[in-house]
Design an enzyme around this catalytic site. Structure first.
Site, mmCIF file in Angstrom:
data_model
loop_
_atom_site.group_PDB
_atom_site.id
_atom_site.type_symbol
_atom_site.label_atom_id
_atom_site.label_comp_id
_atom_site.label_asym_id
_atom_site.label_seq_id
_atom_site.Cartn_x
_atom_site.Cartn_y
_atom_site.Cartn_z
ATOM 1 C CG ASN A 1 -3.721 -2.484 6.610
ATOM 2 O OD1 ASN A 1 -3.640 -1.995 5.496
ATOM 3 N ND2 ASN A 1 -4.555 -3.463 6.908
ATOM 4 C CE LYS B 1 -3.966 -2.253 2.231
ATOM 5 N NZ LYS B 1 -5.065 -2.095 3.226
ATOM 6 C CE1 TYR C 1 -9.257 -3.477 -0.069
ATOM 7 C CE2 TYR C 1 -8.538 -1.421 -1.065
ATOM 8 C CZ TYR C 1 -8.267 -2.563 -0.335
ATOM 9 O OH TYR C 1 -6.989 -2.792 0.141
ATOM 10 C CB THR D 1 -6.949 -6.391 9.430
ATOM 11 O OG1 THR D 1 -7.281 -7.576 8.705
ATOM 12 C CG2 THR D 1 -7.349 -5.182 8.610
ATOM 13 N NE ARG E 1 -6.306 -13.744 5.457
ATOM 14 C CZ ARG E 1 -6.743 -12.523 5.226
ATOM 15 N NH1 ARG E 1 -6.550 -11.955 4.047
ATOM 16 N NH2 ARG E 1 -7.364 -11.850 6.159
ATOM 17 C CG HIS F 1 -5.397 -6.336 -0.139
ATOM 18 N ND1 HIS F 1 -6.557 -6.451 0.574
ATOM 19 C CD2 HIS F 1 -5.520 -7.176 -1.198
ATOM 20 C CE1 HIS F 1 -7.364 -7.315 -0.054
ATOM 21 N NE2 HIS F 1 -6.761 -7.766 -1.128
ATOM 22 C CG PHE G 1 -13.613 0.409 6.823
ATOM 23 C CD1 PHE G 1 -13.084 -0.091 5.645
ATOM 24 C CD2 PHE G 1 -14.281 -0.469 7.675
ATOM 25 C CE1 PHE G 1 -13.221 -1.427 5.306
ATOM 26 C CE2 PHE G 1 -14.418 -1.821 7.344
ATOM 27 C CZ PHE G 1 -13.892 -2.296 6.153
ATOM 28 C CD GLU H 1 -8.570 -9.597 -3.594
ATOM 29 O OE1 GLU H 1 -9.422 -9.318 -2.745
ATOM 30 O OE2 GLU H 1 -7.363 -9.797 -3.321
ATOM 31 N NE ARG I 1 -2.182 -5.911 7.046
ATOM 32 C CZ ARG I 1 -3.127 -6.716 6.591
ATOM 33 N NH1 ARG I 1 -3.446 -7.806 7.268
ATOM 34 N NH2 ARG I 1 -3.756 -6.452 5.464
HETATM 35 P P1 CMP Z 1 -7.336 -4.826 3.471
HETATM 36 O O1 CMP Z 1 -6.847 -6.210 3.680
HETATM 37 O O2 CMP Z 1 -6.728 -4.066 2.347
HETATM 38 O O3 CMP Z 1 -8.924 -4.883 3.231
HETATM 39 C C1 CMP Z 1 -9.753 -3.775 3.520
HETATM 40 C C2 CMP Z 1 -9.064 -2.716 4.304
HETATM 41 O O4 CMP Z 1 -9.908 -1.813 4.987
HETATM 42 C C3 CMP Z 1 -8.221 -3.337 5.393
HETATM 43 O O5 CMP Z 1 -7.119 -3.989 4.808
HETATM 44 C C4 CMP Z 1 -7.925 -2.128 6.272
HETATM 45 O O6 CMP Z 1 -6.773 -1.415 5.831
HETATM 46 C C5 CMP Z 1 -9.133 -1.224 6.046
HETATM 47 N N1 CMP Z 1 -9.973 -1.106 7.245
HETATM 48 C C6 CMP Z 1 -10.203 0.036 7.925
HETATM 49 N N2 CMP Z 1 -11.015 -0.184 8.969
HETATM 50 C C7 CMP Z 1 -11.307 -1.513 8.968
HETATM 51 C C8 CMP Z 1 -12.081 -2.367 9.811
HETATM 52 N N3 CMP Z 1 -12.755 -1.889 10.863
HETATM 53 N N4 CMP Z 1 -12.134 -3.682 9.511
HETATM 54 C C9 CMP Z 1 -11.491 -4.180 8.430
HETATM 55 N N5 CMP Z 1 -10.733 -3.423 7.595
HETATM 56 C C10 CMP Z 1 -10.631 -2.100 7.871
#
Ligand code: CMP
Length: 140
Positions: free
Chosen positions: A113, A10, A50, A92, A86, A116, A58, A127, A103
């Protein structure tokens, strides 16, 4: 089983200049880069990627963050690639991420974060196809 998964480094991690460090973790874990490109996503591209999160509170912040700078996008191939990737990423929310995960080491917040990764084999195929035509993925 031999799998492929989609990984995105990211904008926060690209800005921290840790693309190589993150690729190194993939390689040491036996994941091979089979496609890759740097891209500054348009709002439309980020929203489409997304789309499953469209109704989440969010969503707008997520899209704004993802278009705040270039990202590095790659398809990774290896044994149990989806889960292995993962595990390398960690939780996350970096506050919950185990020590030594990407992370834990590079992420600042749940929004910024660092990375992805696809959450299932089914989503991985969707994806990867979102960013790479089949002819731009190199089995190896
Ligand atoms: P990612 O794996 O890219 O998928 C969706 C993204 O939304 C996640 O990583 C986070 O960076 C972001 N995000 C922000 N708030 C939340 C939340 N409450 N739960 C899950 N993802 C979140």
């Amino acid at each position: 089983a031999l799998e492929r998964t989609l990984s995105i480094i990211k904008p926060d991690a690209v800005a921290k200049n840790v693309i190589g460090e993150i690729y190194s973790r993939f390689e040491k874990a036996g994941l091979k880069v089979v496609a890759s490109k740097m891209k500054h996503l348009s709002k439309q591209e980020a929203e489409g990627f997304y789309a499953v999160h469209r109704e989440r509170p969010f969503f707008a912040a997520l899209v704004e963050f993802m278009i705040s700078g270039p990202v590095m996008i790659q398809a990774l191939q290896g044994e149990n690639a989806v889960l292995k990737h993962r595990d390398l990423m960690g939780a996350t929310n970096p506050k919950d991420a185990a020590p030594g995960t990407i992370r834990a080491d590079f992420a600042d917040s749940i929004d910024a974060n660092a990375v992805h990764g696809s959450d299932s084999l089914e989503n991985a195929a969707i994806e990867i196809a979102y960013f790479f035509p089949a002819t731009d993925v190199y089995p190896r």
